[in-house]
Design an enzyme around this catalytic site. Structure first.
Site, PDB file in Angstrom:
ATOM      1  N   MET A  36      -3.903   4.231   0.841  1.00 15.24           N
ATOM      2  CA  MET A  36      -4.361   4.709   2.142  1.00 15.24           C
ATOM      3  C   MET A  36      -5.474   5.742   2.019  1.00 15.24           C
ATOM      4  O   MET A  36      -6.251   5.918   2.945  1.00 15.24           O
ATOM      5  CB  MET A  36      -3.179   5.271   2.943  1.00 15.24           C
ATOM      6  CG  MET A  36      -2.198   4.211   3.415  1.00 15.24           C
ATOM      7  SD  MET A  36      -2.966   2.889   4.406  1.00 15.24           S
ATOM      8  CE  MET A  36      -3.549   3.814   5.835  1.00 15.24           C
ATOM      9  N   VAL A  62       0.830  -1.196   0.000  1.00 13.78           N
ATOM     10  CA  VAL A  62       0.000   0.000   0.000  1.00 13.78           C
ATOM     11  C   VAL A  62       0.872   1.255   0.000  1.00 13.78           C
ATOM     12  O   VAL A  62       1.973   1.256   0.547  1.00 13.78           O
ATOM     13  CB  VAL A  62      -0.964  -0.004   1.230  1.00 13.78           C
ATOM     14  CG1 VAL A  62      -0.206   0.150   2.527  1.00 13.78           C
ATOM     15  CG2 VAL A  62      -2.049   1.034   1.109  1.00 13.78           C
ATOM     16  N   CYS A  63       0.361   2.303  -0.650  1.00 13.00           N
ATOM     17  CA  CYS A  63       0.979   3.633  -0.604  1.00 13.00           C
ATOM     18  C   CYS A  63      -0.164   4.640  -0.415  1.00 13.00           C
ATOM     19  O   CYS A  63      -1.215   4.287   0.122  1.00 13.00           O
ATOM     20  CB  CYS A  63       1.803   3.907  -1.860  1.00 13.00           C
ATOM     21  SG  CYS A  63       0.837   4.040  -3.384  1.00 13.00           S
ATOM     22  N   ARG A  64       0.003   5.846  -0.862  1.00 12.57           N
ATOM     23  CA  ARG A  64      -1.035   6.857  -0.671  1.00 12.57           C
ATOM     24  C   ARG A  64      -2.247   6.595  -1.558  1.00 12.57           C
ATOM     25  O   ARG A  64      -3.378   6.577  -1.091  1.00 12.57           O
ATOM     26  CB  ARG A  64      -0.482   8.256  -0.947  1.00 12.57           C
ATOM     27  CG  ARG A  64      -1.485   9.367  -0.698  1.00 12.57           C
ATOM     28  CD  ARG A  64      -0.811  10.740  -0.801  1.00 12.57           C
ATOM     29  NE  ARG A  64      -1.729  11.783  -0.424  1.00 12.57           N
ATOM     30  CZ  ARG A  64      -2.402  12.531  -1.303  1.00 12.57           C
ATOM     31  NH1 ARG A  64      -2.259  12.337  -2.597  1.00 12.57           N
ATOM     32  NH2 ARG A  64      -3.217  13.465  -0.883  1.00 12.57           N
TER      33      ARG A  64
END
Length: 110
Positions: free
Chosen positions: A88, A60-62
């Site tokens: 996120m 996961v990232c932004r």
């Protein structure tokens, strides 16, 4: 790897999934999933030995762009990895729990 990167939506993320957060330190500090492991994308290749021992790893990232690149890389390295679509931002939009590393500051996705 050729073809599409394996992906899952936040809503379809399995319970107890091993989450690898590849955002940078300031993003992690502001707010992250409670049980996620942090390994910034910029440090990944030098710290591969720190990857969680899970099959698969949910990355996961932004918003999903960096994590898609990391998922593709890990898959090329023979690891089982799945990108978390929407990152996120989607996590927060669905009301999933966030924790932050700044005392007295409400966690947030930046």
């Amino acid at each position: 790897m050729t073809g599409p990167v394996p992906a899952v939506s936040v809503a379809d993320l399995p319970a107890g999934a091993t989450i690898l957060d590849v955002r940078e330190n300031d993003e992690w500090t502001a707010g992250h999933a409670p049980d996620a492991q942090h390994l910034p994308m910029s440090e990944l290749t030098g710290r591969l030995d720190e990857l969680p021992d899970a099959d698969p790893i949910y990355v996961v990232c932004r918003s999903g762009g960096r994590s898609a690149r990391v998922t593709a890389y890990l898959t090329q390295q023979g690891r089982s990895a799945v990108n978390v679509d929407g990152g996120m931002q989607a996590w927060q939009a669905q009301g999933r729990p966030l924790v932050g590393e700044q005392p007295g500051v409400a966690p947030d996705v930046v």
